[in-house]
Design an enzyme around this catalytic site. Structure first.
Site, mmCIF file in Angstrom:
data_model
loop_
_atom_site.group_PDB
_atom_site.id
_atom_site.type_symbol
_atom_site.label_atom_id
_atom_site.label_comp_id
_atom_site.label_asym_id
_atom_site.label_seq_id
_atom_site.Cartn_x
_atom_site.Cartn_y
_atom_site.Cartn_z
ATOM 1 C CD GLU A 274 -3.476 -0.032 -2.748
ATOM 2 O OE1 GLU A 274 -4.008 1.087 -2.702
ATOM 3 O OE2 GLU A 274 -3.950 -1.033 -2.189
ATOM 4 C CD1 TRP A 275 4.150 4.722 -8.052
ATOM 5 C CD2 TRP A 275 5.210 2.879 -8.754
ATOM 6 N NE1 TRP A 275 5.315 5.100 -8.669
ATOM 7 C CE2 TRP A 275 5.978 3.988 -9.106
ATOM 8 C CE3 TRP A 275 5.670 1.583 -9.093
ATOM 9 C CZ2 TRP A 275 7.183 3.871 -9.802
ATOM 10 C CZ3 TRP A 275 6.859 1.474 -9.775
ATOM 11 C CH2 TRP A 275 7.610 2.613 -10.117
ATOM 12 N N PRO A 276 0.364 3.801 -8.807
ATOM 13 C CG PRO A 276 -0.646 2.664 -10.573
ATOM 14 C CD PRO A 276 0.326 2.493 -9.479
ATOM 15 C CG LEU A 277 -4.739 4.818 -5.182
ATOM 16 C CD1 LEU A 277 -5.975 5.539 -5.696
ATOM 17 C CD2 LEU A 277 -5.145 3.630 -4.322
ATOM 18 C CE1 TYR A 278 -2.169 6.287 -0.775
ATOM 19 C CE2 TYR A 278 -1.970 4.241 -2.014
ATOM 20 C CZ TYR A 278 -2.438 4.939 -0.914
ATOM 21 O OH TYR A 278 -3.187 4.286 0.043
ATOM 22 C CG ASP B 38 -9.530 1.179 -0.780
ATOM 23 O OD1 ASP B 38 -8.562 1.171 -1.564
ATOM 24 O OD2 ASP B 38 -9.416 1.034 0.458
ATOM 25 C CG ASP C 80 -2.270 0.619 0.937
ATOM 26 O OD1 ASP C 80 -2.343 1.492 0.046
ATOM 27 O OD2 ASP C 80 -3.264 0.258 1.612
#
Ligand SMILES: *[C@@H]1O[C@H](CO)[C@@H](O)[C@H](O)[C@H]1NC(C)=O
Ligand SMILES: *[C@@H]1O[C@H](CO)[C@@H](O)[C@H](O)[C@H]1NC(C)=O
Length: 413
Positions: A193-197, A221, A160
């Site tokens: 979850e790299w691109p999400l952040y 999510d 995460d």
């Protein structure tokens, strides 16, 4: 003959992981399994809720059911732990440790149990100072934590991105953990979850992400609601020019868990999630309670024809072909020159809508050229028969539902 040549060549090319994928030999088709988060969240109260707290008992029960109830045979192999498995502090040597009350046998023994069932175990950690729920983060401990997971014989890591103080630390952390996992010598699926952040700051470099991760979350999510599923589908269609081509064997866009079998989706909405997750070549990670699931939801999640589309060896992600009023048409190229087509009815009032589709407009004009055989897979399986290129197909779709079709070349006799 020409077509056969083309097919043989194409198959030879498709055999290998897609260009630039993380080279760990894993996730050549989208990962399938179960992940605790959406259904069980951070429930650590085993006194009041012994059956739904995050504990080794929960995972052992799910492991048993994955085998006895046909999930493993359907392809669901990875049993994955999310946040809140840890003790609040590292041990005296500085290593991560499981909460001793909730996981008295430790993760190593749980992994043995899961492996004895022919399944694989997934675990969770965070690139920053703390996990999203405040447990110890891996910042400064990437090599040690990778080694801990490998020593425990873990098979997947969901990593995460909470509590990371800069974009540079985020990118460096995701890369360093990927390299650290590789150095352990153990095959561990790496779920990022790299691109999400990154999205809040700038567009991620997906070519780079694919070199380090087996799948990556792009969007927030999922929750157990139709609004949430709709938001994910809208996002995926809006950014399809950026995300679709980067997916392929070894690396996938992850639109998050399947919430089928829970409380928030109607039957038609569950059909829509299953159909579109197959079109999007999404990891199929269920988050539900396998001890309490309706026969209908179970049959949908175990539908072998739909799973075969999700797991298609060509490994090309599908896309939204068009949106016409309340109807969306999505399609996905499959191996053997077949295509999957999903027709969604966006309407949220009234009864079923009729929609007539010209077959020449599907599958880059070649799916039904000169003819095709069409099978409806969802909401119920039905052989629709032989169609010529110039013909049309009439469908009827329930509000918020989806009709999933498979278009195949007629077998030459
Ligand atoms: C580590 O990476 C190398 C090359 O990048 C690859 O050949 C090897 O299989 C990887 N090992 C593991 C355990 O992923
Ligand atoms: C994205 O990453 C790749 C691989 O690291 C690199 O070759 C490319 O130049 C990067 N693209 C941009 C726009 O930074």
């Amino acid at each position: 003959m020409l077509a056969l040549h083309f097919l043989a060549l194409a198959l030879a090319l498709w055999g290998a992981p897609g260009a630039g994928a993380l080279d760990n030999g894993l996730s050549l088709t989208p990962t399938m399994g179960w992940l605790h988060w959406e259904r069980f969240l951070c429930n650590v109260d085993c006194k009041e809720e012994p059956d739904s707290c995050v504990s080794e008992q929960l995972f052992m029960q799910m492991a048993d059911l994955m085998v006895s109830d046909g999930w493993k045979d359907a392809g669901y192999q990875y049993l994955c732990i999310d946040d809140c498995w840890m003790a609040h502090t590292r041990d005296v040597k500085g290593n991560l440790q499981a909460d001793p009350q909730r996981f008295p046998g430790g993760i190593r023994r749980l992994a043995n149990y899961v492996h004895s069932k022919g399944l694989k175990l997934g675990i969770y950690a965070d690139v920053g100072r703390k996990t999203c729920e405040g447990y110890p983060g891996s910042l400064g401990h990437y090599d040690a934590d990778a080694k801990t997971f490998a020593d425990w014989e873990v098979d997947l890591l969901k990593f995460d991105g909470c509590y990371c103080d800069s974009l540079k630390h985020l990118a460096d952390g995701y890369k360093q953990m990927s390299l650290a996992l590789n150095r352990t010598g153990r095959s561990i699926v790496y779920s990022c979850e790299w691109p999400l952040y990154m999205w809040p700051f700038h567009q991620p470099n997906y070519t780079e992400i694919r070199q380090y991760c087996n799948h990556w979350r792009n969007f927030g999510d999922i929750s157990d609601s139709w609004q949430s599923v709709k938001n994910i589908l809208d996002w995926s269609a809006s950014y399809q020019d950026t995300i679709v081509d980067v997916a392929g064997p070894g690396g996938w866009n992850d639109p998050d868990m399947l919430v089928i079998g829970n409380f928030g989706l109607s039957w038609d909405q569950q059909v829509t999630q299953m159909a579109l997750w197959a079109i999007m070549a999404a990891p199929l990670l269920m988050s539900n309670d396998l001890r309490h699931i309706s026969p209908q939801a179970k049959a949908l999640l175990q539908d072998k024809d739909v799973i075969a589309i999700n797991q298609d060896p060509l490994g090309k992600q599908g896309y939204r072909l068009r949106k016409q009023g309340d109807i969306e048409v999505w399609e996905r190229p499959l191996a053997s020159l077949s295509w999957a087509v999903a027709i969604r009815n966006l309407k949220e009032l009234g009864g079923p809508s009729s929609y007539t589709v010209s077959l020449a407009s599907l599958g880059r004009a070649v799916a039904c050229n000169p003819a095709c055989v069409i099978t409806q897979l969802l909401p119920v399986k039905e052989e629709l028969g032989f169609f010529e290129w110039v013909s049309v197909l009439k469908t009827r779709i329930n509000p918020t539902g989806t009709v999933l079709l498979q278009l195949k070349k007629p077998t030459v006799s």
